[in-house]
Design a protein around this motif. Sequence first.
Motif, PDB file in Angstrom:
ATOM      1  N   GLY A  17      19.970  52.502  71.648  1.00 39.21           N
ATOM      2  CA  GLY A  17      20.544  51.170  71.625  1.00 39.21           C
ATOM      3  C   GLY A  17      19.589  50.079  71.196  1.00 39.21           C
ATOM      4  O   GLY A  17      19.933  48.899  71.254  1.00 39.21           O
ATOM      5  N   HIS A  18      18.386  50.439  70.739  1.00 36.67           N
ATOM      6  CA  HIS A  18      17.437  49.431  70.273  1.00 36.67           C
ATOM      7  C   HIS A  18      17.827  48.934  68.886  1.00 36.67           C
ATOM      8  O   HIS A  18      18.321  49.700  68.050  1.00 36.67           O
ATOM      9  CB  HIS A  18      16.019  50.007  70.223  1.00 36.67           C
ATOM     10  N   LEU A  19      17.584  47.672  68.630  1.00 35.57           N
ATOM     11  CA  LEU A  19      17.853  47.080  67.329  1.00 35.57           C
ATOM     12  C   LEU A  19      16.817  47.571  66.324  1.00 35.57           C
ATOM     13  O   LEU A  19      15.614  47.584  66.611  1.00 35.57           O
ATOM     14  CB  LEU A  19      17.792  45.554  67.441  1.00 35.57           C
ATOM     15  N   LEU A  20      17.295  48.002  65.144  1.00 37.32           N
ATOM     16  CA  LEU A  20      16.410  48.529  64.110  1.00 37.32           C
ATOM     17  C   LEU A  20      16.211  47.514  62.989  1.00 37.32           C
ATOM     18  O   LEU A  20      17.094  46.703  62.696  1.00 37.32           O
ATOM     19  CB  LEU A  20      16.988  49.813  63.516  1.00 37.32           C
ATOM     20  N   ARG A  21      15.067  47.608  62.353  1.00 36.81           N
ATOM     21  CA  ARG A  21      14.816  46.793  61.170  1.00 36.81           C
ATOM     22  C   ARG A  21      15.588  47.379  59.988  1.00 36.81           C
ATOM     23  O   ARG A  21      15.971  48.553  60.017  1.00 36.81           O
ATOM     24  CB  ARG A  21      13.317  46.744  60.870  1.00 36.81           C
ATOM     25  N   PRO A  22      15.847  46.586  58.948  1.00 39.24           N
ATOM     26  CA  PRO A  22      16.603  47.088  57.791  1.00 39.24           C
ATOM     27  C   PRO A  22      16.017  48.380  57.249  1.00 39.24           C
ATOM     28  O   PRO A  22      14.795  48.533  57.152  1.00 39.24           O
ATOM     29  CB  PRO A  22      16.466  45.944  56.776  1.00 39.24           C
ATOM     30  N   GLY A  23      16.902  49.325  56.923  1.00 36.69           N
ATOM     31  CA  GLY A  23      16.452  50.602  56.405  1.00 36.69           C
ATOM     32  C   GLY A  23      15.897  51.527  57.464  1.00 36.69           C
ATOM     33  O   GLY A  23      15.294  52.551  57.147  1.00 36.69           O
ATOM     34  N   GLY A  24      16.104  51.178  58.747  1.00 33.11           N
ATOM     35  CA  GLY A  24      15.598  52.019  59.827  1.00 33.11           C
ATOM     36  C   GLY A  24      14.098  51.999  59.960  1.00 33.11           C
ATOM     37  O   GLY A  24      13.495  52.941  60.496  1.00 33.11           O
TER      38      GLY A  24
END
Length: 225
Positions: A17-24
């Motif tokens: 459930g952690h927010l990811l940066r663009p492109g993972g």
Amino acid sequence: MTGAGPQLDVIDLDADGHLLRPGGRGRVTADDVPEHLEQRLGLREDTTDIFLYVHGWRTSAERAEADARRLFSLVESVWDEQPRAYPRIEGFRPQFVCVRWPSADIRLPLDYRRIRDRTASMSLDGQVPRILGAVLGYFNEHREVPEPGPDVLAGAYGQYLHCVGHSFGSRFLLHGILEATDRLARGGPDTLAWDWGDSAYPWTLDSLTLFQAALPADAFAREPY
């Protein structure tokens, strides 16, 4: 914003459930979440309606985005094809957001009960409620909250906030709303504020639509609803 069709902002969550940066490209730290949401979502001043969509089980990242675009294309087409049905709406300028989570990840179980427990863990022990609460809080903080008016959404000025969930995405949305409500009760940040003075409704959400929600049959028969 990517791809054809309606303009769409996409944010991704990992299996916890952690927010990811663009492109993972790694997780967004808790301290950087507000700035990241500001950069990724950027609420436009002329937006009339904000739609937040969370997909369901067994949906790849590509399909989740495609499904969101199809859904929001239909929303736009209803307005384009039937403007006379909404005589009190002077303009419809929506902003669409899709929240993706790894529901098709090979590490996740295929059995319904196990995926139910997995998503419950992401909601209760993971970061899903905190992140979705922050997303909802961001929009509420930056939007023009509709003024009190007639009991129809078209009757008051402001930017309306709508949430749409499918299957287990419905659970995630509800946990996010509960988290936002709880933060408000504790006086915390990133909450949905309610300016109309009714303690029964401590957050402002103009509509909530759940498709085939993965909820027990008696989910709304007892508190908390």
